[in-house]
Structure formats: structure tokens, C-alpha cells
Design a protein around this motif. Sequence first.
Motif, mmCIF file in Angstrom:
data_model
loop_
_atom_site.group_PDB
_atom_site.id
_atom_site.type_symbol
_atom_site.label_atom_id
_atom_site.label_comp_id
_atom_site.label_asym_id
_atom_site.label_seq_id
_atom_site.Cartn_x
_atom_site.Cartn_y
_atom_site.Cartn_z
ATOM 1 N N ARG A 14 0.796 -1.336 0.041
ATOM 2 C CA ARG A 14 -0.059 0.118 -0.151
ATOM 3 C C ARG A 14 0.920 1.194 0.031
ATOM 4 N NH1 ARG A 14 2.244 2.472 4.168
ATOM 5 N NH2 ARG A 14 1.770 1.485 6.321
ATOM 6 N N ALA A 16 0.351 5.171 1.037
ATOM 7 C CA ALA A 16 -0.577 5.881 2.166
ATOM 8 C C ALA A 16 0.113 7.501 2.396
ATOM 9 C CB ALA A 16 -0.473 5.060 3.512
ATOM 10 N N PRO A 17 -0.292 8.153 1.342
ATOM 11 C CA PRO A 17 -0.013 9.569 1.627
ATOM 12 C C PRO A 17 -1.016 10.155 2.602
ATOM 13 C CG PRO A 17 -1.147 9.210 -0.487
ATOM 14 C CD PRO A 17 -0.899 7.772 0.123
ATOM 15 N N SER A 18 -0.586 11.200 3.193
ATOM 16 C CA SER A 18 -1.440 12.173 3.923
ATOM 17 C C SER A 18 -1.568 13.365 3.292
ATOM 18 C CB SER A 18 -0.706 12.754 5.119
ATOM 19 O OG SER A 18 -0.594 11.694 5.874
ATOM 20 N N GLU A 50 -4.458 9.223 4.100
ATOM 21 C CA GLU A 50 -4.193 9.162 5.422
ATOM 22 C C GLU A 50 -4.752 10.488 6.072
ATOM 23 O OE1 GLU A 50 -0.629 6.998 6.974
ATOM 24 O OE2 GLU A 50 -1.847 5.194 6.779
ATOM 25 N N TYR A 212 -1.896 8.573 14.391
ATOM 26 C CA TYR A 212 -1.161 7.629 13.308
ATOM 27 C C TYR A 212 -1.008 6.563 13.584
ATOM 28 C CZ TYR A 212 2.714 6.012 10.577
ATOM 29 O OH TYR A 212 3.454 5.188 9.946
ATOM 30 N N VAL A 216 -2.840 3.472 11.503
ATOM 31 C CA VAL A 216 -1.987 2.626 10.560
ATOM 32 C C VAL A 216 -1.853 1.220 10.915
ATOM 33 C CG1 VAL A 216 0.381 2.848 11.501
ATOM 34 C CG2 VAL A 216 -0.050 3.291 9.144
ATOM 35 N N ARG A 230 7.979 2.162 3.192
ATOM 36 C CA ARG A 230 7.881 3.419 3.647
ATOM 37 C C ARG A 230 9.193 4.046 3.838
ATOM 38 N NH1 ARG A 230 4.220 2.229 8.808
ATOM 39 N NH2 ARG A 230 5.919 1.426 10.281
ATOM 40 N N LEU A 234 10.082 6.892 8.887
ATOM 41 C CA LEU A 234 8.975 6.003 9.722
ATOM 42 C C LEU A 234 9.876 4.578 10.375
ATOM 43 C CD1 LEU A 234 6.032 6.971 7.765
ATOM 44 C CD2 LEU A 234 6.364 7.623 9.866
HETATM 45 N N1 GLU Z 1 0.713 8.915 5.945
HETATM 46 C C1 GLU Z 1 2.119 8.839 6.048
HETATM 47 C C2 GLU Z 1 2.962 9.860 5.496
HETATM 48 O O1 GLU Z 1 2.381 10.433 4.336
HETATM 49 C C3 GLU Z 1 2.693 7.263 5.824
HETATM 50 C C4 GLU Z 1 2.436 6.502 6.442
HETATM 51 C C5 GLU Z 1 2.902 4.973 6.447
HETATM 52 O O2 GLU Z 1 3.558 4.828 5.223
HETATM 53 O O3 GLU Z 1 2.847 4.163 7.340
HETATM 54 O O4 GLU Z 1 4.216 10.107 5.737
#
Ligand code: GLU
Length: 298
Positions: A14, A16-18, A50, A212, A216, A230, A234
Motif C-alpha cells: 500500500r 499511504a500519503p497524507s 491518511e 497515526y 496505521v 515506506r 518512519l
Molecule cells: N501517511 C504517512 C505519510 O504520508 C505514511 C504512513 C505510512 O506509510 O505508514 O508520511
Amino acid sequence: MAAYPPDSRQPVFRFAPSPNGRLHLGHALSALSNEALARRFGGRLLLRIEDIDLIRCRPEFVDGILADLDWLGICFEGSVRRQSEHFDDYGRALASLQARGLVYPCFCSRQEIKAAVAACEAENGKSWPVDPDGAPLYPGFCKGLDKAEAEHRIATGEPHVLRLDMARALAQAGDGLGYELFDEAGRRCFVPAQPARWGDVVLARKDVPTSYHLAVVTDDALQGVSHVVRGRDLEAATDVHVVLQRLLGLPTPLYHFHALLIDADGRKLAKSRASESLAELRAQGVTAAAIRQRLGFA
Ligand code: GLU
């Protein structure tokens, strides 16, 4: 290192951008890394938005993300999961941790914590410990609050967050916490987690019933994500994720952390600098093929 795959399930990846700004080259790297690894391992690639931060996330940024990913030519399977539509799922996960006595309300503001830590440092001449993101570890002021007092303060509408009691959480989670890293060749190695370095992390923010971390791990499990790709920024947060996965009875995916892009001044790329957005590059006539080539995915 063991060779992947250990079983016959189709891998699920996946991105998962914010949506709190426009995507930049760093996001493109993340999305393209997911695409490349999903292809290599015969996996499906999902998209998750996200957007739990109801103030900073905006619908126009969601539209921008979809347009940028489309322009890059990345295809995602299934429907897009938007976290803001699933607060009930996170609320259920939170309730199960609460029922086990692992969560407490905290009424301290960030400024109060900062001031208390500074006063303590001045008095003792020692620096206060910080978490991997550089924020002071929560000193635990609200941990011992009388239950009736806490309930009264909540009932009167006093703003508060909900924190994980990390010591109790670790006692309940048991030994052997960690996760498996995987690389492009499918090799895997186990990395022990050190969640205590994060202290009593926030599980639910003042305005929404999640953070978060909680969202997540809940979503990765609900979406059947087996491979998380990612950025290295993170990597340390994954230690919190494995504790929550263990406590909530969720599977721990395999993880891969890609390098971060640094700008000419040595800073990590940021959404706040619009000049580096994909939209801006596109407007300047840069092609998606050139972006792929520049990032090593030609
Ligand atoms: N939403 C997070 C971001 O944009 C990424 C979260 C993830 O990949 O776990 O930095």
C-alpha cells in the motif's frame, strides 16, 4: 536471511500519503518503490489516504494526490480507503486497549510538557530524554490521576489526548517484539523492536479518536497489507506499531524502508516547499518518464 515467499498468499502493498500538501519527489519515490516491489513479488498495490488530521488535510490535496499518481502512471487496485471515513474502526481498537487498562487520559498541553521538562533540566543540569523524533518523553504527569477526577475533567469538556501506558503495554505484550525487514531480493531479517524509547505515545488526539500509530496498524490489518514499504523517517515508529499489533492480535507485516531524498541544502524534502511539488515539476514541462528515470525506476 530466509527467502521470500514463505507461504502462497498474494502479497499486498500500500501507498499511504497524507493529504496535507501536494506530493513531492519523495512521495513519488515511495509510491514507485511500492509499485516496483509489488511487481517484483507479484503483489497487489492499494492506495490509502491518511486524512485523520481534519484541520491540515484538505479535499483539494486528495484530488491533487490522485491526479499526481495518475500522471505518474501508477495503478492501484480496489477502492481508495480514506481514514476519515473509518473512525469507528480505530475507536473499536482503542476500546479494546482501554478495556485492558492500557490507556489513560492526559490533559497536558505540548507547551506545559515543554515548560516542565525545561524546568526539570534547569534544576538537575541534565537533559531530559527525547523520543526518536526528538520530542521530550512524556513525563507521566497524568498517569497517576485519580480516576474520578479524570472522569470529571473529561465530563466538563476539558481537552485531552489518550496515551498508551507503555510500561503496562510492554508487560502485557510479552517478549520477542520485532518485525522482519525485507529487501529487493526478497531476503528477510528480524529486527528487534525497542518501543520503550517512545514512552507513553498518544493513541487518540484531542479532536479525533485515533492517532497515526493506531490508524496505521488498524488499516494495514483490515486491508490485509503484508508488505509495508515506506521511508526511513518512519522506521523507528514501527517499534510502536509492533506493540499495538501484538496487543490487538493483528499480524505484523514485513517492512522495507527506502532512503529519503535530500534537497540541495541537505534537508529532507517537505510539502511546505511548493516549488518541489510534482505539480510544479509537471507545470515546468517535466514528464512522468523523466521523474521515473531520475528516481531510478525507468
Ligand atoms: N501517511 C504517512 C505519510 O504520508 C505514511 C504512513 C505510512 O506509510 O505508514 O508520511
